[in-house]
Write a protein that holds these residues in place. Structure first.
Motif, PDB file in Angstrom:
ATOM      1  N   ARG A 191      17.842  14.715  35.035  1.00  0.00           N
ATOM      2  CA  ARG A 191      18.015  13.269  34.970  1.00  0.00           C
ATOM      3  C   ARG A 191      18.882  12.757  36.122  1.00  0.00           C
ATOM      4  NH1 ARG A 191      14.331  13.876  32.321  1.00  0.00           N
ATOM      5  NH2 ARG A 191      14.064  13.728  30.066  1.00  0.00           N
ATOM      6  N   ASP A 224      20.914  18.582  31.848  1.00  0.00           N
ATOM      7  CA  ASP A 224      20.817  17.132  31.954  1.00  0.00           C
ATOM      8  C   ASP A 224      20.980  16.668  33.395  1.00  0.00           C
ATOM      9  OD1 ASP A 224      20.399  16.727  29.239  1.00  0.00           O
ATOM     10  OD2 ASP A 224      22.536  16.683  28.796  1.00  0.00           O
ATOM     11  N   SER A 259      26.024  10.184  33.419  1.00  0.00           N
ATOM     12  CA  SER A 259      26.549   8.837  33.155  1.00  0.00           C
ATOM     13  C   SER A 259      27.750   8.831  32.221  1.00  0.00           C
ATOM     14  CB  SER A 259      25.439   7.972  32.551  1.00  0.00           C
ATOM     15  OG  SER A 259      24.999   8.502  31.310  1.00  0.00           O
ATOM     16  N   ASP A 260      28.078   9.964  31.611  1.00  0.00           N
ATOM     17  CA  ASP A 260      29.144   9.992  30.600  1.00  0.00           C
ATOM     18  C   ASP A 260      30.497   9.601  31.177  1.00  0.00           C
ATOM     19  OD1 ASP A 260      27.702  11.519  28.150  1.00  0.00           O
ATOM     20  OD2 ASP A 260      27.101  12.416  30.045  1.00  0.00           O
ATOM     21  N   ASN A 290      18.068   8.388  28.473  1.00  0.00           N
ATOM     22  CA  ASN A 290      19.348   7.940  29.010  1.00  0.00           C
ATOM     23  C   ASN A 290      19.088   6.626  29.744  1.00  0.00           C
ATOM     24  OD1 ASN A 290      21.216  10.395  28.617  1.00  0.00           O
ATOM     25  ND2 ASN A 290      19.387  11.280  29.544  1.00  0.00           N
ATOM     26  N   GLN A 298      15.531   9.139  20.893  1.00  0.00           N
ATOM     27  CA  GLN A 298      16.895   9.658  20.864  1.00  0.00           C
ATOM     28  C   GLN A 298      17.455   9.645  19.451  1.00  0.00           C
ATOM     29  OE1 GLN A 298      18.821  11.486  22.450  1.00  0.00           O
ATOM     30  NE2 GLN A 298      20.492  10.433  23.501  1.00  0.00           N
ATOM     31  N   LYS A 343      25.054   3.885  29.135  1.00  0.00           N
ATOM     32  CA  LYS A 343      25.052   4.703  27.931  1.00  0.00           C
ATOM     33  C   LYS A 343      24.875   3.756  26.746  1.00  0.00           C
ATOM     34  CE  LYS A 343      25.673   9.150  26.919  1.00  0.00           C
ATOM     35  NZ  LYS A 343      24.925  10.220  27.577  1.00  0.00           N
TER      36      LYS A 343
END
Length: 637
Positions: A46, A42, A154-155, A66, A257, A195
């Motif tokens: 991304r 990822d 981004s988490d 995302n 998604q 997110k």
């Protein structure tokens, strides 16, 4: 300065300062791991690459799976950072990939660290000083927030917006402060822009607004709630301009998604219930003891602090209800509920300390009395009712005057609750500073496999780590060897014989689906004599053989007919496989059972370096038996 109703004491500043320092160290130590090689799929595909071209090319739904909030932020920083060097972001990424990825990782780490004092502030208003400090400490060391704050994803950063949303809701609940509505609006918009599912933080704002109806009246609350919604929409559009640029592609991304998440069991994950999975993930992603403390704290909130319970707990319940009902699930997807877990666990610790001190819960009030409406519950914080100020005389002695034994118990409980995550997080950040097994493999192949030879390279990472044919250290090339499979595609035959395995696209998730035992014959027939496997794929097949029966047969056939010429283990020398066996290990064996989240984050203490268990097999039949160099030829459909 105050947080809540009481001035922040010197001991609190020292405590939160130390906690933030520990959190920063865990997130920044070895943050440049393996650069310029990027092994997280990822992270490689991304955010950083998309940020480099964000303002130059239009993204399609594949990139928008995302939301682009992180890309927007990184793109702006790229323009500044590389602009000073006279480069565009795309030129900067191409010429200086280490700088581009390190910049993204630093942003993620710092945003994640910033969430800790914000959550402390929110917890101080809602639950009191001691509970807030404990919550901040748990968020600082919790394994999942640490692990996913060290990559340009981004988490980790999204946790900051969850904390800001809770802080805004605390302001609303305490006194209907307009800044609370604005803070929640900004948090909701940015959380969803980073997110999609993190937009659920809107629930805390709506709950706080509902709890203010009696005190403030319907009209003012409704007007401020509308303002909150408008601010959220603006913040979402700023962080995700594709709402206006190309809403069709954005909705395609969301639908894609959702379809992927509900497309059946994931090979390698034996749990078929999302509810069971997230309950299990909490026991190591946050820790066994913090999870138990969070459950106890939630029950205490329902009993003693119903307004605060109504503010926080519906977010967790609805989030798990939505995410738990899907077919596929990953531990990092539970990050939006981690701040609430930390707050609930902190409240449980504070109540234990109160009992040790000899006071009754809720500053001496009995269950069912007006104390349930108080926001601040820590002795030393004057309880502030959602409908007005509380009675300071009922608040108990200041924290500084508490018996040392109560504070000692609280400190010991905090250490006990954070120990599991701290040990694993510290181990991980130390281990990832060593060369990844795929880096070691790359160097070994350069030395031992002649240029132009046929290599079957299993999908275990982005393919960008391979060198060029002429040996230059170009990181984005696939031309040194003749690769039967690179991540984008694989050519195969026998579609009539294996109608369920007709795909020609095989990324990481689909790789085991294209394996079958007769492939060994195909490899030898066409001169692909080197076969590289990894525990990332073989481990998936071994963990759920009922979902990958043909793949299991392939690995057994490969081990029987191929010669294991080299194996690179990420595990400590004394690590043992099934039945106490020691290396070298077969393709379906490994000292640690496969689990995608725990392997991707190097959670297990058995790891000595990051990466999968890598095995290199040499085939000796068919064209591979020839003593002269073999010129591989790919099968044609």
């Amino acid at each position: 300065m105050t947080a809540g109703r009481q001035p922040v004491g010197r001991w609190e500043w020292w405590a939160i300062g130390a906690i933030v320092l520990v959190a920063a160290l865990l997130r920044l130590w070895n943050v440049d791991q393996n650069l310029p090689l990027v092994y997280n799929i990822d992270e490689n595909a991304r955010f950083v690459p998309d940020a480099a071209r964000f303002f130059q090319e239009r993204l399609d739904y594949r990139e928008l799976v995302n939301p682009p909030g992180m890309m927007v932020l990184l793109s702006l920083l790229d323009h500044v950072w590389f602009g000073v060097q006279g480069l565009s972001p795309t030129e900067g990424l191409d010429q200086h990939p280490t700088q581009a990825y390190l910049l993204g990782r630093l942003v993620a780490a710092l945003m994640s660290t910033a969430a800790i004092p914000v959550l402390w502030w929110a917890g101080r208003i809602l639950l009191g000083r001691l509970a807030a400090i404990v919550a901040a400490a748990l968020l600082a060391v919790a394994f999942l927030p640490v692990a996913y704050s060290r990559l340009a994803l981004s988490d980790g950063p999204t946790v900051l917006f969850l904390a800001v949303g809770i802080l805004g809701a605390a302001w609303i609940l305490r006194d209907g402060d307009r800044r609370g509505y604005l803070a929640v609006g900004v948090a909701v918009g940015l959380a969803a822009g980073f997110k999609y599912n993190a937009g659920i933080v809107v629930l805390v704002g709506l709950a706080a607004a509902a709890l203010r109806l009696r005190a403030d009246g319907r009209g003012p609350v409704l007007r401020r709630t509308v303002v909150m919604g408008v601010v959220a929409l603006v913040a979402f559009v700023v962080s995700n301009p594709y709402v206006l640029i190309d809403p069709h592609e954005m909705w395609r991304a969301i639908e894609y998604q959702q379809k992927w998440a509900t497309s059946g069991p994931y090979v390698g994950e034996p749990r078929t219930s999302g509810f069971a999975f997230y309950a299990w993930a909490a026991t190591w992603g946050v820790g066994w003891l913090p999870t138990i403390a969070a459950l106890v704290g939630s029950l205490l909130l329902l009993w003693w602090r119903r307004p605060v319970a109504a503010l926080l707990l519906p977010l967790v319940a609805l989030y798990l209800l939505i995410m738990g009902g899907q077919d596929r699930f990953f531990a990092r997807w539970m990050l939006p509920i981690v701040p609430v877990m930390c707050l609930a666990a902190g409240f449980a610790v504070a109540e234990v300390a109160r009992l040790v001190r000899g006071g009754r819960a809720a500053a001496g009030d009995a269950p069912g009395t007006a104390s349930r409406d108080a926001v601040a519950v820590d002795p030393g914080d004057a309880p502030t009712a959602a409908t007005g100020a509380g009675d300071p005389a009922r608040s108990g002695p200041p924290l500084e005057r508490r018996p040392a034994v109560a504070l000692g118990v609280a400190a010991l409980l905090t250490v006990a609750l954070g120990a599991q995550s701290l040990v694993h997080a510290a181990h991980t950040v130390a281990v990832v500073g060593r060369d990844d097994t795929r880096t070691v493999l790359r160097d070994w192949l350069l030395e031992h496999v002649p240029a132009g030879d046929g290599v079957v390279l299993e999908s275990m990472s982005p393919a960008a780590w391979q060198p060029t044919f002429d040996g230059r250290q170009a990181w984005f090339s696939l031309t040194r060897w003749s690769i039967y499979h690179s991540i984008p595609a694989v050519q195969r035959r026998d579609r009539d014989r294996y109608p369920r395995q007709t795909r020609t696209k095989a990324g990481f998730s689909g790789w085991v689906g294209i394996l079958y035992p007769e492939l060994v014959d195909r490899f030898q027939q066409y001169g692909y004599c080197w076969v590289v496997t990894s525990s990332y794929q073989a481990g998936r097949a071994a963990r759920t053989p009922y979902l990958a029966r043909q793949a299991v047969r392939f690995y057994r056939e490969l081990a029987r007919r191929g010669t294991l010429v080299h194996q690179i283990s990420p595990f400590a020398r004394d690590a043992t496989g099934p039945g106490g066996t020691r290396g070298p290990f077969g393709p379906l064996e490994a000292p640690v059972k496969y689990q995608i989240d725990r392997q991707a984050t190097t959670y297990e203490l058995a790891y000595d370096r990051p990466g999968p268990l890598v095995s290199v097999y040499r085939l000796t039949g068919g064209r591979c038996a020839a003593p002269s160099p073999v010129i591989p030829s790919a099968p044609l459909d």
